[in-house]
Design a protein around this motif. Sequence first.
Motif, PDB file in Angstrom:
ATOM      1  N   ASN A 178      31.088  30.317  45.374  1.00  0.00           N
ATOM      2  CA  ASN A 178      30.691  30.984  46.619  1.00  0.00           C
ATOM      3  C   ASN A 178      31.051  32.466  46.611  1.00  0.00           C
ATOM      4  N   VAL A 179      31.444  32.960  45.424  1.00  0.00           N
ATOM      5  CA  VAL A 179      31.719  34.392  45.261  1.00  0.00           C
ATOM      6  C   VAL A 179      30.982  34.886  44.022  1.00  0.00           C
ATOM      7  N   LYS A 180      30.693  36.161  44.003  1.00  0.00           N
ATOM      8  CA  LYS A 180      30.034  36.761  42.853  1.00  0.00           C
ATOM      9  C   LYS A 180      31.081  37.022  41.762  1.00  0.00           C
ATOM     10  N   PRO A 181      30.859  36.529  40.545  1.00  0.00           N
ATOM     11  CA  PRO A 181      31.832  36.756  39.477  1.00  0.00           C
ATOM     12  C   PRO A 181      31.965  38.244  39.149  1.00  0.00           C
ATOM     13  N   LYS A 182      33.167  38.646  38.856  1.00  0.00           N
ATOM     14  CA  LYS A 182      33.420  40.012  38.423  1.00  0.00           C
ATOM     15  C   LYS A 182      32.859  40.243  37.028  1.00  0.00           C
ATOM     16  N   LEU A 183      32.887  39.181  36.207  1.00  0.00           N
ATOM     17  CA  LEU A 183      32.505  39.292  34.802  1.00  0.00           C
ATOM     18  C   LEU A 183      32.199  37.908  34.252  1.00  0.00           C
ATOM     19  N   ASN A 241      51.702  49.000  22.444  1.00  0.00           N
ATOM     20  CA  ASN A 241      50.914  49.544  23.556  1.00  0.00           C
ATOM     21  C   ASN A 241      49.422  49.303  23.358  1.00  0.00           C
ATOM     22  N   LYS A 242      49.073  48.283  22.558  1.00  0.00           N
ATOM     23  CA  LYS A 242      47.660  48.050  22.283  1.00  0.00           C
ATOM     24  C   LYS A 242      46.922  47.599  23.543  1.00  0.00           C
ATOM     25  N   LYS A 243      45.614  47.763  23.507  1.00  0.00           N
ATOM     26  CA  LYS A 243      44.793  47.425  24.670  1.00  0.00           C
ATOM     27  C   LYS A 243      44.869  45.925  24.972  1.00  0.00           C
ATOM     28  N   PRO A 244      44.856  45.558  26.255  1.00  0.00           N
ATOM     29  CA  PRO A 244      44.804  44.133  26.608  1.00  0.00           C
ATOM     30  C   PRO A 244      43.437  43.561  26.237  1.00  0.00           C
ATOM     31  N   ILE A 245      43.291  42.261  26.415  1.00  0.00           N
ATOM     32  CA  ILE A 245      41.997  41.642  26.096  1.00  0.00           C
ATOM     33  C   ILE A 245      40.988  41.928  27.198  1.00  0.00           C
ATOM     34  N   VAL A 246      41.339  41.596  28.435  1.00  0.00           N
ATOM     35  CA  VAL A 246      40.390  41.764  29.537  1.00  0.00           C
ATOM     36  C   VAL A 246      41.066  42.158  30.848  1.00  0.00           C
ATOM     37  N   SER A 247      42.376  42.027  30.936  1.00  0.00           N
ATOM     38  CA  SER A 247      43.073  42.184  32.223  1.00  0.00           C
ATOM     39  C   SER A 247      42.918  43.567  32.843  1.00  0.00           C
ATOM     40  N   ASP A 248      42.674  44.605  32.029  1.00  0.00           N
ATOM     41  CA  ASP A 248      42.489  45.950  32.588  1.00  0.00           C
ATOM     42  C   ASP A 248      41.083  46.161  33.131  1.00  0.00           C
ATOM     43  N   ILE A 273      39.621  43.809  35.150  1.00  0.00           N
ATOM     44  CA  ILE A 273      39.499  42.996  36.364  1.00  0.00           C
ATOM     45  C   ILE A 273      40.672  43.270  37.300  1.00  0.00           C
ATOM     46  N   ASN A 274      40.560  42.766  38.515  1.00  0.00           N
ATOM     47  CA  ASN A 274      41.616  42.920  39.511  1.00  0.00           C
ATOM     48  C   ASN A 274      42.136  41.548  39.936  1.00  0.00           C
ATOM     49  N   GLU A 275      43.246  41.547  40.642  1.00  0.00           N
ATOM     50  CA  GLU A 275      43.761  40.295  41.191  1.00  0.00           C
ATOM     51  C   GLU A 275      42.702  39.636  42.080  1.00  0.00           C
ATOM     52  N   ASN A 276      42.652  38.323  42.023  1.00  0.00           N
ATOM     53  CA  ASN A 276      41.739  37.507  42.840  1.00  0.00           C
ATOM     54  C   ASN A 276      40.277  37.614  42.418  1.00  0.00           C
ATOM     55  N   ASP A 277      39.978  38.365  41.348  1.00  0.00           N
ATOM     56  CA  ASP A 277      38.614  38.366  40.816  1.00  0.00           C
ATOM     57  C   ASP A 277      38.327  37.016  40.149  1.00  0.00           C
ATOM     58  N   THR A 278      37.040  36.657  40.111  1.00  0.00           N
ATOM     59  CA  THR A 278      36.617  35.444  39.413  1.00  0.00           C
ATOM     60  C   THR A 278      35.906  35.827  38.121  1.00  0.00           C
ATOM     61  N   VAL A 279      36.332  35.236  37.031  1.00  0.00           N
ATOM     62  CA  VAL A 279      35.722  35.488  35.725  1.00  0.00           C
ATOM     63  C   VAL A 279      35.227  34.168  35.157  1.00  0.00           C
ATOM     64  N   ILE A 280      33.963  34.121  34.772  1.00  0.00           N
ATOM     65  CA  ILE A 280      33.407  32.910  34.158  1.00  0.00           C
ATOM     66  C   ILE A 280      33.501  33.027  32.640  1.00  0.00           C
ATOM     67  N   CYS A 281      34.089  32.032  32.026  1.00  0.00           N
ATOM     68  CA  CYS A 281      34.183  31.967  30.566  1.00  0.00           C
ATOM     69  C   CYS A 281      33.249  30.866  30.069  1.00  0.00           C
ATOM     70  N   VAL A 282      32.264  31.242  29.268  1.00  0.00           N
ATOM     71  CA  VAL A 282      31.276  30.285  28.769  1.00  0.00           C
ATOM     72  C   VAL A 282      31.706  29.824  27.382  1.00  0.00           C
ATOM     73  N   ILE A 294      44.517  34.790  33.839  1.00  0.00           N
ATOM     74  CA  ILE A 294      45.408  34.199  34.837  1.00  0.00           C
ATOM     75  C   ILE A 294      46.716  34.986  34.961  1.00  0.00           C
ATOM     76  N   ASP A 295      47.110  35.680  33.895  1.00  0.00           N
ATOM     77  CA  ASP A 295      48.288  36.556  33.994  1.00  0.00           C
ATOM     78  C   ASP A 295      48.024  37.720  34.947  1.00  0.00           C
ATOM     79  N   LYS A 296      46.755  38.046  35.138  1.00  0.00           N
ATOM     80  CA  LYS A 296      46.357  39.104  36.067  1.00  0.00           C
ATOM     81  C   LYS A 296      46.283  38.562  37.497  1.00  0.00           C
ATOM     82  N   ASN A 297      46.541  37.287  37.667  1.00  0.00           N
ATOM     83  CA  ASN A 297      46.386  36.617  38.966  1.00  0.00           C
ATOM     84  C   ASN A 297      44.932  36.607  39.418  1.00  0.00           C
ATOM     85  N   ALA A 298      44.050  36.498  38.438  1.00  0.00           N
ATOM     86  CA  ALA A 298      42.622  36.326  38.712  1.00  0.00           C
ATOM     87  C   ALA A 298      42.261  34.874  38.414  1.00  0.00           C
TER      88      ALA A 298
END
Length: 423
Positions: free
Chosen positions: A256-261, A192-199, A201-210, A234-238
């Motif tokens: 053309n959208v503001k990144p969630k994170l 039951n450990k914490k996820p990495i990032v999926s909790d 963000i929401n579905e269809n959010d955009t996340v930039i990974c540098v 991507i497992d979150k459907n983001a």
Amino acid sequence: MSLNSTPSADRIHISIFGDTNAGKSSLINAITGQNLAIVSDISGTTTDPVLKSMELLPLGPVTIIDTPGLDDDSILGKLRTEKTIQILNKTDIAVIVCDICVGFSKTNLEILIKILGKKIPFVIVGNKADLFDEETTKESFYSSVVKQISSNVLTSNSVSSINDIIFTFSTNIDSVNKLKERIASLLPEKLNKKPIVSDLINENDTVICVVPVDEAAPKGRLILPQQQTIRDIIDKNAYAFVTKDTTLSSALNTLNVKPKLVITDSQVFGTVSKIVPNDIPLTSFSILFARHKGDLKTLVEGASYINKLKNGSNILISEGCTHHRQCNDIGTVKLPNMLKKYTGAKLSFHFTSGTEFYNDLTHFDLIIHCGGCMLNDTEVKHRISQAVKLGVPITNYGTALALMNGILKRSLAPFKEIQDLLD
């Protein structure tokens, strides 16, 4: 192990302990269905821990660890026993294998006491049960275990915790399956450990990974934390938008959208923070993994001790992997140089990598650990708790670099409850 298989660090680690010739290796071969461990009547055949990855339902991906005999009292045997004890630091489930002909030995009791002290789920196995068909023998073995624990272990519920001893012999499929079912029922908290990032963000959010690509980057692939973070997104459907630090500005303009994170490699924290607008949350892979595998609050508190370093301070920089060091290595070169520049002090640095980690941490003023992607969370938490217990501040690469870049508070934007601690 296949390139597509679950990384060892994300598998549940099941360690097999016991005396020499208790039948540990034969039992492991039966559990895995492979001739993984060398089997011999010669005492001390297993000289080093042997790891095997497999699937064990309902636990899923696991790593089985065969350890040397606990009762080997030779000079080399004592060194092997020390290695065996170290395995406890990464053990999620322990199996103590006893030769039913010999009984529950002193060394079995000693390892059980350590297992109980670490609160590791465990099962005791009365092995070679085919040599004794009589139920009275099994009852006698069970009674001897209860008696020893009752008179030697001062831990509540320690007796009731061994009420389901499994009796096995390696050539009996039914007894081996019963043991596998019992192991699989010992669901550790890590499931039951914490996820990495999926909790976050929401579905269809955009996340930039540098993802910087420099001389230390592996050829033809991304490093493990980056791969796992992208998979979690991507497992979150983001949407995971991956770019280098040198192309981040144009990437932001392209979207053309503001990144969630925005998630960045910690080494380019300073550069990225100047490019990403303040109204877009920013953090790092290392900080995400500090929460995923360790204790982010403790590591953030530890980072503050960087401001207290002075001439002669001893710093331990520890990495969980043993990768080839590059000329501009983050752990041995970049971090020490940044710390010296930031503090203006003459500091003393010490380094460990892989499974190496000091037992005595008391002579260090600060520990800076990597993100721990190659260690399972049990070992990461052990190292953090060991430091806390001894009163030694501990932080990790991401939080340390964020502090030295003056953006620690900003980098904790996704974790408001921890960010508030800095006010």
